[in-house]
Design a protein around this motif. Structure first.
Motif, short mmCIF file in Angstrom:
data_model
loop_
_atom_site.label_atom_id
_atom_site.label_comp_id
_atom_site.label_asym_id
_atom_site.label_seq_id
_atom_site.Cartn_x
_atom_site.Cartn_y
_atom_site.Cartn_z
N ILE A 284 0.82 -1.21 0.00
CA ILE A 284 0.00 0.00 0.00
C ILE A 284 0.86 1.26 0.00
O ILE A 284 0.45 2.31 -0.50
CB ILE A 284 -1.00 -0.01 1.18
CG1 ILE A 284 -2.00 1.14 1.07
CG2 ILE A 284 -0.30 0.01 2.52
CD1 ILE A 284 -3.12 1.11 2.08
N HIS A 285 2.10 1.16 0.48
CA HIS A 285 2.98 2.33 0.47
C HIS A 285 3.25 2.79 -0.96
O HIS A 285 3.39 3.99 -1.22
CB HIS A 285 4.31 2.01 1.16
CG HIS A 285 5.06 0.90 0.50
ND1 HIS A 285 4.75 -0.43 0.71
CD2 HIS A 285 6.08 0.91 -0.38
CE1 HIS A 285 5.57 -1.18 -0.02
NE2 HIS A 285 6.39 -0.39 -0.70
N ALA A 286 3.34 1.82 -1.89
CA ALA A 286 3.59 2.19 -3.29
C ALA A 286 2.32 2.75 -3.91
O ALA A 286 2.35 3.76 -4.61
CB ALA A 286 4.07 0.98 -4.08
N LEU A 287 1.18 2.11 -3.66
CA LEU A 287 -0.08 2.59 -4.23
C LEU A 287 -0.44 3.98 -3.70
O LEU A 287 -0.99 4.80 -4.43
CB LEU A 287 -1.20 1.61 -3.90
CG LEU A 287 -1.19 0.33 -4.73
CD1 LEU A 287 -2.16 -0.69 -4.16
CD2 LEU A 287 -1.53 0.64 -6.19
N ALA A 288 -0.10 4.22 -2.42
CA ALA A 288 -0.50 5.49 -1.80
C ALA A 288 0.15 6.69 -2.48
O ALA A 288 -0.28 7.81 -2.30
CB ALA A 288 -0.16 5.48 -0.32
N GLU A 289 1.21 6.45 -3.25
CA GLU A 289 1.91 7.57 -3.87
C GLU A 289 1.33 7.96 -5.22
O GLU A 289 1.80 8.89 -5.86
CB GLU A 289 3.39 7.20 -4.09
CG GLU A 289 4.18 7.25 -2.81
CD GLU A 289 5.61 6.76 -3.01
OE1 GLU A 289 5.93 6.34 -4.14
OE2 GLU A 289 6.35 6.78 -2.03
N SER A 290 0.34 7.20 -5.69
CA SER A 290 -0.10 7.48 -7.06
C SER A 290 -1.62 7.49 -7.16
O SER A 290 -2.35 7.12 -6.24
CB SER A 290 0.44 6.41 -8.01
OG SER A 290 -0.27 5.21 -7.81
N LYS A 291 -2.08 7.89 -8.33
CA LYS A 291 -3.52 7.93 -8.59
C LYS A 291 -4.13 6.53 -8.60
O LYS A 291 -5.33 6.39 -8.43
CB LYS A 291 -3.78 8.63 -9.92
CG LYS A 291 -3.46 10.09 -9.89
CD LYS A 291 -3.83 10.77 -11.19
CE LYS A 291 -3.53 12.26 -11.07
NZ LYS A 291 -3.84 12.97 -12.32
N ARG A 292 -3.29 5.53 -8.81
CA ARG A 292 -3.83 4.16 -8.76
C ARG A 292 -4.39 3.90 -7.36
O ARG A 292 -5.42 3.23 -7.21
CB ARG A 292 -2.74 3.15 -9.06
CG ARG A 292 -2.12 3.30 -10.42
CD ARG A 292 -1.09 2.24 -10.65
NE ARG A 292 -1.69 0.94 -10.85
CZ ARG A 292 -1.06 -0.23 -10.68
NH1 ARG A 292 0.19 -0.23 -10.25
NH2 ARG A 292 -1.67 -1.35 -10.91
N GLY A 293 -3.71 4.41 -6.35
CA GLY A 293 -4.17 4.26 -4.98
C GLY A 293 -5.48 5.01 -4.75
O GLY A 293 -6.40 4.50 -4.11
#
Lengths: 806, 226
Positions: free
Chosen positions: A151-160
């Protein structure tokens, strides 16, 4: 608290394994509405996420979907399926596990909607697509848990953001749904918890033991790093030596271009023929898969790679990570280091290689930050509206809805919790009517309001179009690269359309570690042949450039205050001393500006330490001001720490150039016509559904008259509808993205009126490397038209044609 | 605004920066592929709802060219309307802008593939028109000479010391002249594509739009140039 059934405890006992404390903690928290687990790589994080699911499903009473697992990578979903199916079979549990990604055959996808497995493993885009079907409420009825991995990676982008909006929908379809997030080490777990939880639910944060400190240092080389550049070529002998000494080494680069060049030279120096591969996002999928397979089979000694290997899967037995080039961001460095030794409680081993003299300082600062566990990160701000617009479309595809209900649902999403009703209504209006001041489409609205107040699609066939355009990843236009005369043969990879447009027949460039020769273009495919040349003529295609984080820049500025730098190698230490002697060193709460003549031109350097994008913007704004003052600026170049401007006339007074009012005013003028804004507009317009990325019934038309540039739309909107929602979205986006005006404002606040203008007679030690920096930007004016006319005259003469006209 | 004068079929024409063609000897202004009503048509078909301002923008540009040249005759060389329904459904702003432009001059709508039949807009509707022995039609006829056409939306790309520039262009050889698309929401077809490189004779020139427009040898597929 969920007790583990005997089938599971027996399985652990039989292997002599015990349950990790954080896995136990996850079981105890199984009933919580939201839990976030922060654990280092190799900590059995995924098992911790799934244990409560296995326990709840062990009795075989649950029918239908129970747990949804979402990962940012397709490959990870498939990998987890294999890793889960093994233990489930061995435990003899009555649990069906399936994955669903863009690669899943459509017949199975259809079946999965009607008859979902107990555990479904998928990606944010596939999930968004599933929620767009009319039968979504049936598919997800009975869903109990959702696990968001990495989730740390997703949280940085619009995908999140898209994922969290989809979860808000799922919480309505399956009341009582519990959310679980699995994250690598991050600087601000609370921020991630806020994104994950259904607002205003609480989210419990569980921290696993962090594991031992990594064994990390700077690679020692006999040759000092060069004054500028980013390749790290000078370090190749030392890197090869390390590769020889370890089982498997990952060699990370910040850009694809640098990875390609480094790989090429590594092979030229690789006298022992060590098996070394390359992996990055622009390579053809077949080629990437071959490298991944070779890695899994333990056939490779090293892989030269980029961010594509940041996440996820354990490939082989990596015992060393080498980072080439300053990491720019401490958190990413730590996560990369974690790729070495995926075993709990064994220290990861990593080496960093500064690519030039300044990066030596940045690397030392980064190493200190890693030792201090001082991670960096930029706050992301409120949820982006283009993603919300797409979410509204997806919701409409699933069936009619009340605006009140959808708004209530959307603001349960952490990133959109503060969204005003007014702004939501503007997004809805944009989706429904286009949102134009000129109400042109009353007859052809995309969404209509029914007599009962619900919104629905005017044309039900629009659902196909909506589904084909789901997703928030917008790539630059790419062209495939293939070997000439192998139509349908294997693709080598992709290059950006812009790069392809610069090629002339006979040009050579690097792709996938090979030098190829450009032969021509056929139907949006770049055709090349293999060539025996030693040196490619054109370096390689462009890639994204990361900006150095605020925290890392601050650390460097703090280092500059020291009397001496015993931690730095002598060459770098002497360099800083010399700079202090002839000028001064930059400081955190002041702005150092140097000006000096050189080579018959006047030069000005501003050491703003605001990161590459902001320094670039600063260059554009300053040259615009200088142009207005008649100082004849001719061009500039920016790095993460400074901007160098050259021109005809000397700047007598630097301070007024940097006044906030001046810069903001320049910003307003400049925004009106700017390539960065147009590029940002295109991305947001695709996400928000203003333009289609994919059309039903086939591929993009091959260069026919039908398609036109989105730049035209941007210009038209600015002229006729300047308050349009899309322009607001573009502006917000650019300000925190490529333009990064936020960091210029940060810098201005930091320095106040403390501007030190040093007038010097020649180039200073700190400024010297800037002269070697690539990426010089000419100040445009009428340059294009003049260059075009010169080129036309040359071509006409070459062709023996008269030059028509006046 | 600077124009580029050039000779075609023994007559002097001017390429204008906007993509319009003027023929002073005949008091003529010619524009091609306006595609009025394009945004309306896309929305009607369930496609994207683009900013609905392209008609007004295209006609504003045309008004400038008309003011600068004061032509006796205006020829719109086909695909003036994105389809017949779009011609009927022009928004008020666009229809109101059209009236004053047409007043007091001869106005000829040539049929295009998008707008084949006559539409209920004033002016003369014709399949082709011939002036001083030069024929104006929408799609070039490879068998004919001395003709002016549109349809293909030609554009050309030139590499200039490290940067690359793509612009709409006129194409001209000894036999024919092809006009760039004039409409705001129109894309382009690269002149190195077979449709255009096959149509134009060796030695053809491309006149890239700019202020002033710039003539250069028509770029062809690089393989041929080899």
């Amino acid at each position: 608290m969920t007790a583990l059934p005997p089938a599971i405890t027996g399985w652990f006992d039989a292997r002599g394994w015990s349950i990790h404390p954080h896995q136990q903690a996850m079981l105890s928290a199984a009933d919580q509405p939201c839990t976030l687990l922060i654990a280092p790589t190799g900590g059995g994080k995924t098992m911790a996420g799934f244990l409560p699911t296995l326990a709840e499903l062990a009795d075989g009473d649950h029918h239908g979907l129970h747990t949804l697992y979402i990962s940012p990578l397709k490959a990870l979903a498939a990998d987890i399926r294999r890793n889960l199916t093994g233990p489930i079979t061995e435990m003899g549990l009555p649990i069906r596990v399936e994955d669903r990604t863009g690669d899943t055959p459509s017949s199975r996808k259809k079946r999965q909607r009607a008859d979902p497995p107990h555990i479904l493993l998928t990606t944010p885009e596939s999930l968004a697509l599933m929620t767009s079907y009319e039968d979504a409420h049936r598919t997800f009825a009975g869903l109990k848990r959702v696990i968001v991995d990495e989730i740390h990676a997703l949280a940085e982008s619009k995908r999140g953001d898209q994922l969290m909006l989809a979860l808000s929908r799922l919480s309505t379809l399956a009341p009582g749904l519990r959310r679980v997030g699995l994250s690598a080490t991050v600087e601000d777990p609370k921020a991630i918890a806020r994104l994950l939880a259904r607002h205003p639910d609480p989210c419990e944060i569980l921290m696993a033991a962090p594991g031992p400190n990594p064994d990390i240092s700077m690679l020692q080389t006999t040759e000092p790093p060069p004054w500028s550049g980013g390749g790290g070529r000078y370090a190749i002998p030392a890197v090869l030596e390390e590769v020889r000494k370890h089982r498997t080494t990952l060699i990370f680069h910040n850009t694809r271009a640098q990875a390609e060049i480094f790989f090429h030279h590594l092979w030229l120096a690789n006298e022992d023929q060590l098996p070394i591969g390359i992996h990055h996002g622009a390579l053809a999928r077949e080629q990437r898969e071959r490298v991944e397979q070779a890695m899994t089979d333990g056939q490779l000694k090293a892989i030269v790679c980029t961010g594509t290997l940041d996440l996820g899967i354990d490939w082989g037995d990596v015992d060393l990570v080498i980072q080439v080039g300053a990491p720019k961001n401490v958190k990413r460095l730590v996560q990369r280091i974690g790729r070495a030794n995926h075993r709990y409680n064994a220290p990861s081993k990593a080496l960093i290689v500064p690519a030039n003299r300044f990066e030596v300082i940045e690397c030392v600062a980064a190493l200190d930050a890693v030792r201090d566990h001082d991670l960096d990160g930029e706050a992301r701000g409120p949820g982006p509206l283009d993603v919300l617009c797409q979410h509204i479309l997806i919701r409409a595809a699933a069936g009619p809805f009340h605006a009140d209900d959808l708004y209530a649902e959307v603001i349960t999403t952490g990133a959109y919790a503060e969204l005003s009703r007014d702004l939501f209504d503007r997004c809805l209006d944009f989706v429904a009517t286009g949102g134009y001041a000129l109400r042109a489409y009353d007859q052809w609205q995309r969404l209509l309001q029914r007599p009962d107040g619900q919104w629905q699609l005017r044309d039900p066939r629009a659902t196909q179009r909506i589904r084909m355009n789901i997703g928030t990843i917008v790539d630059a236009d790419k062209m495939q690269v293939r070997l000439h005369k192998t139509r349908g043969g294997k693709p080598l990879g992709e290059v950006e359309e812009y790069f392809a447009s610069l090629l002339r027949k006979g040009d050579t460039f690097l792709i996938g570690g090979e030098i190829v020769r450009y032969e021509g273009m056929r139907e949006m495919v770049v055709e090349v042949t293999r060539t025996p040349t030693q040196k490619p003529k054109i370096a390689t295609f462009m890639g994204t450039k990361f900006a150095t984080s605020t925290q890392l820049s601050d650390r460097i500025l703090t280092m500059f205050r020291q009397e001496d730098w015993p931690d730095l190698p002598p060459h770098t230490r002497d360099w800083l001393h010399l700079q202090r002697q002839v000028s001064r060193l930059p400081e955190r709460d002041r702005l150092l500006v140097e000006s000096f003549p050189h080579d018959g031109r006047e030069h000005l350097v501003a050491y703003g330490f605001a990161g590459r994008n902001a320094q670039q913007t600063l260059g554009l704004l300053l040259t615009q001001r200088m142009e207005a003052q008649g100082l004849n600026p001719m061009g500039f170049v920016a790095t993460d720490y400074a901007t160098l401007i050259w021109g005809l006339d000397r700047v007598a007074e630097a301070a007024p150039l940097f006044s906030r009012d001046n810069l903001v005013e320049a910003m307003e003028t400049w925004l009106s016509d700017n390539a960065v804004m147009k590029r940002t507009f295109k991305g947001s317009a695709i996400i928000a559904g203003l333009i289609d990325r994919n059309m039903p019934g086939g591929k993009r038309k091959s260069g026919r008259q039908a398609t036109f540039s989105t730049d035209i739309l941007y210009d038209t909107l600015r002229k006729y509808d300047p308050d349009h929602l899309m322009l607001r979205i573009t502006r917000d986006e650019a300000m925190r993205g490529l333009v990064d005006f936020g960091r210029i404002e940060e810098m201005l606040a930091r320095i106040g009126d403390r501007i030190d203008h040093q007038r010097l007679t020649r180039v200073t030690p700190l400024a010297a490397p800037l002269f070697l920096e690539p990426g010089r930007v000419p100040v445009e004016g009428l340059a294009n038209q003049r260059l075009l006319e010169e080129e036309a005259t040359r071509l006409m003469q070459t062709a023996g044609l008269e030059t028509t006209g006046t | 605004m600077n124009t580029l004068p050039f000779t075609f079929a023994g007559e002097t024409f001017h390429a204008r920066p906007s993509g319009a063609l003027s023929w002073p000897a005949q008091g003529l202004l010619c524009v091609s592929d306006l595609h009025l009503g394009k945004s309306e048509r896309m929305a009607r078909r369930g496609g994207p709802m683009l900013p609905p301002y392209e008609g007004v923008e295209t006609l504003a540009k045309l008004a400038e060219d008309i003011a600068a040249t004061d032509p006796r005759t205006v020829i719109c060389l086909g695909d003036s309307f994105d389809d017949s329904a779009a011609a009927e459904a022009l928004d008020d702003e666009t229809s109101e802008a059209l009236g004053p432009l047409m007043a007091g001059r001869r106005w000829i709508w040539i049929e295009g593939n998008h707008d084949p039949g006559p539409v209920s807009v004033d002016g003369t509707h014709l399949a082709t028109v011939t002036l001083a022995g030069i024929t104006f039609r929408h799609i070039a006829d490879p068998e004919k000479t001395r003709e002016v056409s549109g349809h293909y939306h030609p554009k050309a790309r030139v590499a200039l010391r490290g940067r690359s520039l793509s612009r709409r262009c006129f194409l001209v050889d000894d036999r024919r002249l092809v006009l760039p698309a004039y409409g705001t929401y129109t894309g382009g077809l690269s002149c190195d594509r077979p449709e255009l490189s096959g149509l134009m004779a060796p030695g053809a020139r491309a006149i890239l739009l700019g202020d002033p427009p710039v003539a250069l040898p028509m770029p062809r597929a690089r393989r041929d140039a080899g």
